[in-house]
Scaffold this active site. Structure first.
Site, PDB file in Angstrom:
ATOM      1  N   CYS A 130       3.638  74.114  21.563  1.00 21.87           N
ATOM      2  CA  CYS A 130       3.507  75.379  22.294  1.00 21.87           C
ATOM      3  C   CYS A 130       4.135  76.514  21.491  1.00 21.87           C
ATOM      4  O   CYS A 130       5.351  76.703  21.524  1.00 21.87           O
ATOM      5  CB  CYS A 130       4.165  75.249  23.667  1.00 21.87           C
ATOM      6  SG  CYS A 130       3.976  76.726  24.672  1.00 21.87           S
ATOM      7  N   CYS A 133       5.873  79.216  23.459  1.00 22.64           N
ATOM      8  CA  CYS A 133       7.170  78.794  23.992  1.00 22.64           C
ATOM      9  C   CYS A 133       8.232  78.732  22.896  1.00 22.64           C
ATOM     10  O   CYS A 133       9.361  79.176  23.090  1.00 22.64           O
ATOM     11  CB  CYS A 133       7.080  77.416  24.617  1.00 22.64           C
ATOM     12  SG  CYS A 133       5.574  77.088  25.524  1.00 22.64           S
ATOM     13  N   ASP A 134       7.903  78.163  21.750  1.00 22.83           N
ATOM     14  CA  ASP A 134       8.919  77.817  20.758  1.00 22.83           C
ATOM     15  C   ASP A 134       8.909  78.671  19.488  1.00 22.83           C
ATOM     16  O   ASP A 134       9.800  78.538  18.650  1.00 22.83           O
ATOM     17  CB  ASP A 134       8.753  76.334  20.344  1.00 22.83           C
ATOM     18  CG  ASP A 134       8.963  75.397  21.527  1.00 22.83           C
ATOM     19  OD1 ASP A 134       9.695  75.782  22.451  1.00 22.83           O
ATOM     20  OD2 ASP A 134       8.395  74.298  21.531  1.00 22.83           O
TER      21      ASP A 134
HETATM   22  C1  FAD Z   1       6.823  70.943  24.527  1.00 21.11           C
HETATM   23  C2  FAD Z   1       6.389  71.985  25.536  1.00 21.11           C
HETATM   24  C3  FAD Z   1       7.090  73.172  25.613  1.00 21.11           C
HETATM   25  C4  FAD Z   1       6.709  74.139  26.544  1.00 21.11           C
HETATM   26  N1  FAD Z   1       7.455  75.275  26.631  1.00 21.11           N
HETATM   27  C5  FAD Z   1       7.132  76.209  27.556  1.00 21.11           C
HETATM   28  C6  FAD Z   1       7.911  77.411  27.674  1.00 21.11           C
HETATM   29  O1  FAD Z   1       8.880  77.632  26.939  1.00 21.11           O
HETATM   30  N2  FAD Z   1       7.532  78.297  28.617  1.00 21.11           N
HETATM   31  C7  FAD Z   1       6.443  78.104  29.433  1.00 21.11           C
HETATM   32  O2  FAD Z   1       6.186  78.958  30.300  1.00 21.11           O
HETATM   33  N3  FAD Z   1       5.682  76.995  29.334  1.00 21.11           N
HETATM   34  C8  FAD Z   1       5.997  76.052  28.416  1.00 21.11           C
HETATM   35  N4  FAD Z   1       5.224  74.929  28.282  1.00 21.11           N
HETATM   36  C9  FAD Z   1       4.041  74.779  29.184  1.00 21.11           C
HETATM   37  C10 FAD Z   1       4.524  74.402  30.628  1.00 21.11           C
HETATM   38  O3  FAD Z   1       5.509  73.406  30.546  1.00 21.11           O
HETATM   39  C11 FAD Z   1       3.353  73.925  31.474  1.00 21.11           C
HETATM   40  O4  FAD Z   1       2.358  74.907  31.502  1.00 21.11           O
HETATM   41  C12 FAD Z   1       3.787  73.629  32.930  1.00 21.11           C
HETATM   42  O5  FAD Z   1       4.997  72.922  32.984  1.00 21.11           O
HETATM   43  C13 FAD Z   1       2.681  72.862  33.642  1.00 21.11           C
HETATM   44  O6  FAD Z   1       3.160  72.373  34.878  1.00 21.11           O
HETATM   45  P1  FAD Z   1       2.232  71.443  35.794  1.00 21.11           P
HETATM   46  O7  FAD Z   1       3.048  71.083  36.954  1.00 21.11           O
HETATM   47  O8  FAD Z   1       0.916  72.097  36.031  1.00 21.11           O
HETATM   48  O9  FAD Z   1       1.875  70.172  34.895  1.00 21.11           O
HETATM   49  P2  FAD Z   1       2.798  69.044  34.238  1.00 21.11           P
HETATM   50  O10 FAD Z   1       4.086  69.583  33.819  1.00 21.11           O
HETATM   51  O11 FAD Z   1       1.915  68.421  33.199  1.00 21.11           O
HETATM   52  O12 FAD Z   1       3.077  68.012  35.423  1.00 21.11           O
HETATM   53  C14 FAD Z   1       2.112  67.108  35.881  1.00 21.11           C
HETATM   54  C15 FAD Z   1       2.818  65.858  36.376  1.00 21.11           C
HETATM   55  O13 FAD Z   1       1.844  65.007  36.958  1.00 21.11           O
HETATM   56  C16 FAD Z   1       2.152  63.669  36.615  1.00 21.11           C
HETATM   57  N5  FAD Z   1       0.940  62.858  36.733  1.00 21.11           N
HETATM   58  C17 FAD Z   1      -0.198  62.962  35.996  1.00 21.11           C
HETATM   59  N6  FAD Z   1      -1.097  62.051  36.398  1.00 21.11           N
HETATM   60  C18 FAD Z   1      -0.508  61.342  37.399  1.00 21.11           C
HETATM   61  C19 FAD Z   1      -0.936  60.244  38.212  1.00 21.11           C
HETATM   62  N7  FAD Z   1      -2.147  59.674  38.092  1.00 21.11           N
HETATM   63  N8  FAD Z   1      -0.068  59.744  39.132  1.00 21.11           N
HETATM   64  C20 FAD Z   1       1.179  60.298  39.292  1.00 21.11           C
HETATM   65  N9  FAD Z   1       1.616  61.335  38.549  1.00 21.11           N
HETATM   66  C21 FAD Z   1       0.785  61.855  37.614  1.00 21.11           C
HETATM   67  C22 FAD Z   1       2.654  63.772  35.185  1.00 21.11           C
HETATM   68  O14 FAD Z   1       3.448  62.653  34.832  1.00 21.11           O
HETATM   69  C23 FAD Z   1       3.463  65.062  35.249  1.00 21.11           C
HETATM   70  O15 FAD Z   1       4.828  64.827  35.554  1.00 21.11           O
HETATM   71  C24 FAD Z   1       5.584  73.920  27.390  1.00 21.11           C
HETATM   72  C25 FAD Z   1       4.879  72.720  27.308  1.00 21.11           C
HETATM   73  C26 FAD Z   1       5.276  71.746  26.402  1.00 21.11           C
HETATM   74  C27 FAD Z   1       4.540  70.429  26.340  1.00 21.11           C
END
Ligand code: FAD
Length: 302
Positions: A130, A133-134
């Site tokens: 990202c 982000c970084d």
């Molecule tokens: C390394 C990294 C750094 C980042 N840094 C930033 C930053 O600095 N600032 C920023 O704004 N954004 C950042 N992002 C992006 C941000 O983290 C994401 O956009 C946000 O967290 C997405 O949230 P979410 O809840 O939609 O999805 P996710 O965080 O992907 O959560 C989905 C969850 O669903 C669970 N899941 C999936 N399938 C199943 C299933 N079948 N059964 C049960 N559970 C399941 C997964 O295990 C996961 O825990 C970063 C992303 C990454 C990878």
């Protein structure tokens, strides 16, 4: 039977739980890995309003603590199947079967990986998925970005504003991304493009110090000194188990607008799994709030 089942305890799912619990509804979160989702694997977060800097695990802990203190229950189980048009809705996991009046799917995305030596070992220590982000952590440094689509091109431009030199590594000689964007990248003086190149290895001691690339046409290898390698070769939504019930776009994301509604009554989608412009913590939290609110309104209307 519970009022709301939330699939995924990332930022979107946890925020939905906060809104649902505050609306007085019983909520169960089903999470296959660890709470926080992608946040939990983020090194440092510096773009969430009112929190100038926080580590990913700390932020994940705080959002989880807030949801839990309001009464949300979390079960660490993998959702394998869901009957979303049924009433009540039935969600099956590797450990059991749940019935709920409404379901929020907040299962996020996974970052596509290079699969080369060094990638896993240096994740969070120079390897990032990202740039938004970084990127700021590598201000004034030389960095590499891998990819050839719009995300890689946009990220290269973004990084060129903060880093000294950006090496864009692309496996073909033509970009997949938009021409206008590619033209801007080509004109940017501090972006050097390595066409027809793939990453063979990411090297370093305690953090990334170079990237070894291979020319796909000549086979020649080059070791390029860089402080970071940004990987922008795509996101992978994992929505197949819902694909017969909910519409997906051509990339596999759920088709839903800002209201997080799907064509199925009482089923909402939130966060990175949804078709949207910007996948960040703040937009995931926003979706979680909307979906939690909508789910509560649906249950109250039954
Ligand atoms: C390394 C990294 C750094 C980042 N840094 C930033 C930053 O600095 N600032 C920023 O704004 N954004 C950042 N992002 C992006 C941000 O983290 C994401 O956009 C946000 O967290 C997405 O949230 P979410 O809840 O939609 O999805 P996710 O965080 O992907 O959560 C989905 C969850 O669903 C669970 N899941 C999936 N399938 C199943 C299933 N079948 N059964 C049960 N559970 C399941 C997964 O295990 C996961 O825990 C970063 C992303 C990454 C990878």
């Amino acid at each position: 039977m519970t009022d709301i089942i939330i699939i995924g305890a990332g930022c979107a799912g946890l925020t939905a739980a906060i809104y649902a619990q505050r609306a007085g509804l019983s909520t169960i979160l089903l999470e296959e890995n660890f709470y926080g989702g992608q946040i939990a694997i983020s090194n440092e977060i510096e773009n969430y309003p009112a929190i100038p800097s926080i580590t990913g695990p700390e932020l994940a802990q705080q959002i989880y603590g807030q949801a839990e203190s309001l009464g949300a229950q979390i079960r660490f189980e993998t959702v394998t199947q869901a009957e979303l048009s049924a009433n009540p809705k039935v969600v099956t996991t590797n450990a059991g079967r749940y019935e709920a009046k409404t379901v929020i799917v907040a299962n996020g995305v996974k970052r596509r990986k290079l699969g080369c030596p060094g990638e896993e070992a240096f994740t969070g220590r120079g390897v990032s998925y990202c740039a938004t982000c970084d990127g700021a952590f590598f201000r004034g440094k030389d960095v590499a970005i891998v990819g050839g689509g719009n995300t890689a091109l946009e990220d290269a431009l973004f990084l060129s504003n903060v880093c000294r030199t950006v090496i864009l590594i692309h496996r073909r000689d033509v970009f997949r991304g938009e021409k206008a964007l590619a033209d801007r990248v080509k004109q940017r003086e501090n972006i050097k493009i390595q066409y027809d190149s793939t990453v063979s290895e990411i090297r370093g001691e305690s953090a990334v110090s170079s990237v070894l690339i291979k020319n796909t046409k000549t086979g020649a290898q080059q070791d390029l000194p860089v402080s970071a390698v940004f990987v922008a070769i795509g996101l992978i939504p994992e929505n197949e188990i819902f694909s017969r019930q909910l519409p997906l776009d051509e990339s596999g994301y759920f088709i839903a607008g800002e209201d997080c509604k799907t064509p199925l009554g009482g089923v909402f989608v939130a966060g990175d799994c949804r078709s949207k412009l910007l996948r960040q913590i703040i937009t995931a939290a926003s979706d979680g709030a909307v979906a939690g609110y909508q789910a509560a309104a649906y249950v109250n209307g039954l």
